[in-house]
Design an enzyme around this catalytic site. Structure first.
Site, PDB file in Angstrom:
ATOM      1  N   LYS A   9      -1.763 -73.524 -75.291  1.00  0.00           N
ATOM      2  CA  LYS A   9      -2.741 -73.394 -74.210  1.00  0.00           C
ATOM      3  C   LYS A   9      -3.570 -72.103 -74.338  1.00  0.00           C
ATOM      4  CE  LYS A   9       0.193 -75.870 -70.839  1.00  0.00           C
ATOM      5  NZ  LYS A   9       0.809 -75.752 -69.489  1.00  0.00           N
ATOM      6  N   TYR A  49      -4.007 -84.701 -67.609  1.00  0.00           N
ATOM      7  CA  TYR A  49      -3.233 -84.250 -66.444  1.00  0.00           C
ATOM      8  C   TYR A  49      -3.373 -85.203 -65.255  1.00  0.00           C
ATOM      9  CZ  TYR A  49      -1.884 -79.749 -68.511  1.00  0.00           C
ATOM     10  OH  TYR A  49      -1.306 -78.768 -69.291  1.00  0.00           O
ATOM     11  N   ASN A 112       1.868 -70.832 -68.667  1.00  0.00           N
ATOM     12  CA  ASN A 112       3.152 -71.058 -69.343  1.00  0.00           C
ATOM     13  C   ASN A 112       3.029 -71.475 -70.813  1.00  0.00           C
ATOM     14  OD1 ASN A 112       2.426 -73.704 -68.987  1.00  0.00           O
ATOM     15  ND2 ASN A 112       4.055 -74.191 -67.523  1.00  0.00           N
ATOM     16  N   HIS A 115       2.186 -76.906 -73.839  1.00  0.00           N
ATOM     17  CA  HIS A 115       2.475 -78.228 -73.274  1.00  0.00           C
ATOM     18  C   HIS A 115       3.303 -79.030 -74.264  1.00  0.00           C
ATOM     19  CE1 HIS A 115       1.856 -82.229 -71.504  1.00  0.00           C
ATOM     20  NE2 HIS A 115       1.684 -82.641 -72.744  1.00  0.00           N
ATOM     21  N   GLU A 126      -0.095 -89.708 -75.267  1.00  0.00           N
ATOM     22  CA  GLU A 126      -0.812 -88.428 -75.388  1.00  0.00           C
ATOM     23  C   GLU A 126      -1.269 -88.170 -76.823  1.00  0.00           C
ATOM     24  OE1 GLU A 126       1.690 -85.397 -73.649  1.00  0.00           O
ATOM     25  OE2 GLU A 126       1.432 -86.209 -71.631  1.00  0.00           O
TER      26      GLU A 126
HETATM   27  P1  DAT Z   1       5.225 -79.140 -67.872  1.00  0.00           P
HETATM   28  O1  DAT Z   1       4.037 -78.407 -68.463  1.00  0.00           O
HETATM   29  O2  DAT Z   1       6.492 -78.357 -68.040  1.00  0.00           O
HETATM   30  O3  DAT Z   1       5.343 -80.551 -68.351  1.00  0.00           O
HETATM   31  P2  DAT Z   1       4.303 -80.281 -65.352  1.00  0.00           P
HETATM   32  O4  DAT Z   1       3.942 -81.492 -66.122  1.00  0.00           O
HETATM   33  O5  DAT Z   1       5.144 -80.442 -64.141  1.00  0.00           O
HETATM   34  O6  DAT Z   1       4.993 -79.185 -66.285  1.00  0.00           O
HETATM   35  O7  DAT Z   1       2.980 -79.538 -64.887  1.00  0.00           O
HETATM   36  C1  DAT Z   1       1.883 -79.414 -65.789  1.00  0.00           C
HETATM   37  C2  DAT Z   1       1.342 -78.017 -65.699  1.00  0.00           C
HETATM   38  O8  DAT Z   1       0.801 -77.806 -64.394  1.00  0.00           O
HETATM   39  C3  DAT Z   1       2.394 -76.918 -65.860  1.00  0.00           C
HETATM   40  O9  DAT Z   1       2.618 -76.610 -67.215  1.00  0.00           O
HETATM   41  C4  DAT Z   1       1.763 -75.786 -65.129  1.00  0.00           C
HETATM   42  C5  DAT Z   1       1.020 -76.467 -63.996  1.00  0.00           C
HETATM   43  N1  DAT Z   1       1.822 -76.479 -62.749  1.00  0.00           N
HETATM   44  C6  DAT Z   1       2.883 -77.269 -62.487  1.00  0.00           C
HETATM   45  N2  DAT Z   1       3.389 -77.014 -61.266  1.00  0.00           N
HETATM   46  C7  DAT Z   1       2.605 -76.020 -60.752  1.00  0.00           C
HETATM   47  C8  DAT Z   1       2.586 -75.296 -59.524  1.00  0.00           C
HETATM   48  N3  DAT Z   1       3.473 -75.551 -58.567  1.00  0.00           N
HETATM   49  N4  DAT Z   1       1.632 -74.348 -59.360  1.00  0.00           N
HETATM   50  C9  DAT Z   1       0.717 -74.091 -60.325  1.00  0.00           C
HETATM   51  N5  DAT Z   1       0.681 -74.733 -61.499  1.00  0.00           N
HETATM   52  C10 DAT Z   1       1.598 -75.679 -61.713  1.00  0.00           C
HETATM   53 MG    MG Z   2       4.276 -82.240 -67.989  1.00  0.00          MG
END
Ligand code: DAT
Ligand code: MG
Length: 150
Positions: A9, A49, A112, A115, A126
Protein backbone atom coordinates in the site's frame (compact mmCIF):
# COMPACT_ATOMS: atom_id res chain seq x y z
CA UNK A 1 -4.02 -24.37 -5.98
CA UNK A 2 -4.90 -21.17 -4.12
CA UNK A 3 -4.17 -17.63 -5.28
CA UNK A 4 -3.85 -14.51 -3.17
CA UNK A 5 -3.56 -10.85 -4.16
CA UNK A 6 -0.99 -8.84 -2.23
CA UNK A 7 -0.95 -5.03 -2.41
CA UNK A 8 1.99 -3.06 -1.02
CA UNK A 9 0.00 0.00 0.00
CA UNK A 10 1.00 3.69 -0.37
CA UNK A 11 2.31 4.01 3.21
CA UNK A 12 4.71 1.09 2.64
CA UNK A 13 5.87 2.62 -0.65
CA UNK A 14 6.37 6.02 0.98
CA UNK A 15 8.39 4.46 3.81
CA UNK A 16 10.60 2.46 1.45
CA UNK A 17 9.33 -0.90 2.73
CA UNK A 18 8.44 -2.52 -0.61
CA UNK A 19 11.62 -4.59 -0.74
CA UNK A 20 11.27 -5.72 2.88
CA UNK A 21 7.68 -6.81 2.27
CA UNK A 22 8.51 -8.66 -0.97
CA UNK A 23 11.38 -10.36 0.86
CA UNK A 24 9.09 -11.72 3.55
CA UNK A 25 6.74 -13.38 1.06
CA UNK A 26 9.71 -14.70 -0.88
CA UNK A 27 11.30 -16.14 2.27
CA UNK A 28 7.99 -17.68 3.27
CA UNK A 29 8.11 -19.60 -0.01
CA UNK A 30 4.94 -18.16 -1.49
CA UNK A 31 5.37 -18.59 -5.23
CA UNK A 32 5.11 -15.35 -7.20
CA UNK A 33 3.14 -15.54 -10.45
CA UNK A 34 2.60 -11.83 -11.14
CA UNK A 35 3.93 -8.43 -10.05
CA UNK A 36 3.56 -4.84 -11.25
CA UNK A 37 3.58 -1.22 -10.15
CA UNK A 38 0.42 0.76 -10.80
CA UNK A 39 -1.70 3.59 -9.54
CA UNK A 40 -5.21 2.26 -8.92
CA UNK A 41 -8.13 4.00 -10.59
CA UNK A 42 -10.93 5.04 -8.24
CA UNK A 43 -13.15 2.53 -10.04
CA UNK A 44 -10.80 -0.40 -9.39
CA UNK A 45 -10.22 0.69 -5.76
CA UNK A 46 -13.98 0.88 -5.09
CA UNK A 47 -14.46 -2.54 -6.67
CA UNK A 48 -11.59 -4.00 -4.63
CA UNK A 49 -13.02 -2.65 -1.35
CA UNK A 50 -16.71 -3.04 -2.30
CA UNK A 51 -17.43 -5.23 0.75
CA UNK A 52 -16.61 -2.18 2.93
CA UNK A 53 -18.76 0.28 0.93
CA UNK A 54 -21.18 0.96 3.81
CA UNK A 55 -18.46 1.39 6.44
CA UNK A 56 -17.61 4.91 7.67
CA UNK A 57 -13.97 4.52 6.67
CA UNK A 58 -14.73 3.55 3.04
CA UNK A 59 -14.15 6.99 1.50
CA UNK A 60 -10.86 7.51 3.30
CA UNK A 61 -9.73 3.98 2.48
CA UNK A 62 -10.32 4.49 -1.25
CA UNK A 63 -8.72 7.97 -1.27
CA UNK A 64 -5.68 6.50 0.47
CA UNK A 65 -5.18 3.43 -1.73
CA UNK A 66 -5.33 5.57 -4.91
CA UNK A 67 -3.07 8.31 -3.50
CA UNK A 68 0.20 6.88 -4.88
CA UNK A 69 1.54 4.00 -6.96
CA UNK A 70 1.39 0.60 -5.29
CA UNK A 71 3.03 -2.77 -6.01
CA UNK A 72 0.57 -5.58 -6.61
CA UNK A 73 1.60 -9.23 -6.54
CA UNK A 74 -0.19 -12.47 -7.28
CA UNK A 75 1.01 -15.42 -5.24
CA UNK A 76 0.05 -19.05 -5.60
CA UNK A 77 0.31 -22.23 -3.56
CA UNK A 78 -1.57 -24.65 -1.36
CA UNK A 79 -2.72 -22.64 1.66
CA UNK A 80 -1.44 -19.43 -0.01
CA UNK A 81 -4.33 -17.36 1.40
CA UNK A 82 -3.86 -18.42 5.02
CA UNK A 83 -0.06 -18.33 4.82
CA UNK A 84 -0.06 -14.80 3.37
CA UNK A 85 -2.49 -13.55 6.03
CA UNK A 86 -0.27 -15.04 8.73
CA UNK A 87 2.79 -13.31 7.27
CA UNK A 88 0.87 -10.00 7.10
CA UNK A 89 -0.57 -10.08 10.65
CA UNK A 90 -3.81 -8.81 12.19
CA UNK A 91 -5.76 -5.96 10.55
CA UNK A 92 -5.26 -3.78 13.62
CA UNK A 93 -1.48 -3.42 13.76
CA UNK A 94 -1.45 -2.91 17.53
CA UNK A 95 -2.82 -6.46 17.79
CA UNK A 96 -0.52 -7.93 15.15
CA UNK A 97 2.07 -10.38 16.46
CA UNK A 98 5.72 -9.41 16.41
CA UNK A 99 7.35 -11.11 13.45
CA UNK A 100 4.46 -10.28 11.12
CA UNK A 101 4.75 -7.38 8.65
CA UNK A 102 2.17 -5.28 10.47
CA UNK A 103 3.46 -6.34 13.89
CA UNK A 104 6.97 -5.24 13.00
CA UNK A 105 6.31 -2.03 11.03
CA UNK A 106 2.83 -0.59 11.69
CA UNK A 107 0.62 0.87 14.42
CA UNK A 108 -2.38 2.53 12.72
CA UNK A 109 -5.24 0.55 11.17
CA UNK A 110 -5.52 3.08 8.34
CA UNK A 111 -1.81 2.67 7.53
CA UNK A 112 -1.33 -1.06 7.81
CA UNK A 113 1.09 -1.39 4.87
CA UNK A 114 -0.19 -4.41 2.99
CA UNK A 115 -3.32 -6.13 1.68
CA UNK A 116 -3.82 -9.89 1.38
CA UNK A 117 -6.93 -11.70 0.15
CA UNK A 118 -9.10 -12.99 3.02
CA UNK A 119 -10.51 -16.18 1.46
CA UNK A 120 -9.74 -18.70 -1.26
CA UNK A 121 -12.72 -17.44 -3.26
CA UNK A 122 -11.68 -13.78 -2.96
CA UNK A 123 -8.08 -14.64 -3.84
CA UNK A 124 -9.18 -15.90 -7.26
CA UNK A 125 -11.50 -12.91 -7.81
CA UNK A 126 -8.97 -10.29 -6.69
CA UNK A 127 -6.09 -11.69 -8.77
CA UNK A 128 -8.39 -11.65 -11.82
CA UNK A 129 -9.38 -8.03 -11.05
CA UNK A 130 -5.74 -6.90 -11.14
CA UNK A 131 -4.03 -9.20 -13.66
CA UNK A 132 -4.91 -10.37 -17.14
CA UNK A 133 -4.08 -14.00 -17.94
CA UNK A 134 -1.04 -13.01 -20.03
CA UNK A 135 0.44 -11.07 -17.09
CA UNK A 136 0.61 -14.21 -14.95
CA UNK A 137 3.53 -16.66 -15.13
CA UNK A 138 2.46 -19.99 -13.73
CA UNK A 139 3.77 -23.35 -14.82
CA UNK A 140 6.95 -23.40 -12.77
CA UNK A 141 7.99 -24.37 -9.28
CA UNK A 142 11.07 -24.72 -7.12
CA UNK A 143 12.36 -27.81 -5.45
CA UNK A 144 15.63 -28.61 -3.69
CA UNK A 145 17.37 -29.22 -7.04
CA UNK A 146 16.27 -25.90 -8.55
CA UNK A 147 13.66 -24.85 -11.11
CA UNK A 148 11.02 -27.21 -12.42
CA UNK A 149 9.04 -26.22 -15.53
CA UNK A 150 5.87 -28.00 -16.54
P1 DAT B 1 -7.58 -6.51 6.07
O1 DAT B 1 -6.79 -5.47 5.30
O2 DAT B 1 -6.78 -7.06 7.22
O3 DAT B 1 -8.16 -7.58 5.20
P2 DAT B 1 -10.30 -5.48 6.28
O4 DAT B 1 -10.58 -6.20 5.02
O5 DAT B 1 -11.20 -5.70 7.44
O6 DAT B 1 -8.80 -5.74 6.77
O7 DAT B 1 -10.29 -3.92 6.01
C1 DAT B 1 -9.68 -3.41 4.83
C2 DAT B 1 -8.87 -2.19 5.20
O8 DAT B 1 -9.75 -1.17 5.65
C3 DAT B 1 -7.89 -2.41 6.36
O9 DAT B 1 -6.67 -2.94 5.91
C4 DAT B 1 -7.75 -1.03 6.89
C5 DAT B 1 -9.12 -0.42 6.68
N1 DAT B 1 -9.95 -0.52 7.90
C6 DAT B 1 -10.55 -1.63 8.38
N2 DAT B 1 -11.22 -1.37 9.52
C7 DAT B 1 -11.02 -0.04 9.76
C8 DAT B 1 -11.44 0.87 10.77
N3 DAT B 1 -12.21 0.46 11.78
N4 DAT B 1 -11.03 2.16 10.68
C9 DAT B 1 -10.26 2.58 9.66
N5 DAT B 1 -9.83 1.79 8.67
C10 DAT B 1 -10.20 0.50 8.71
MG1 MG C 1 -9.67 -7.60 3.85
Amino acid sequence: MERTLIIIKPDAMQRGLAGEIIKRFEQRGLKIIGMKLLRLSRQLAEKHYDVHRERPFFGGLVDYIISAPVVVMAREGSDAVLAARATIGATKPAEAAAGTIRGDFALEIGRNLVHGSDSVENGVIEVANFFSADELCGGWSRDVDGWVFE
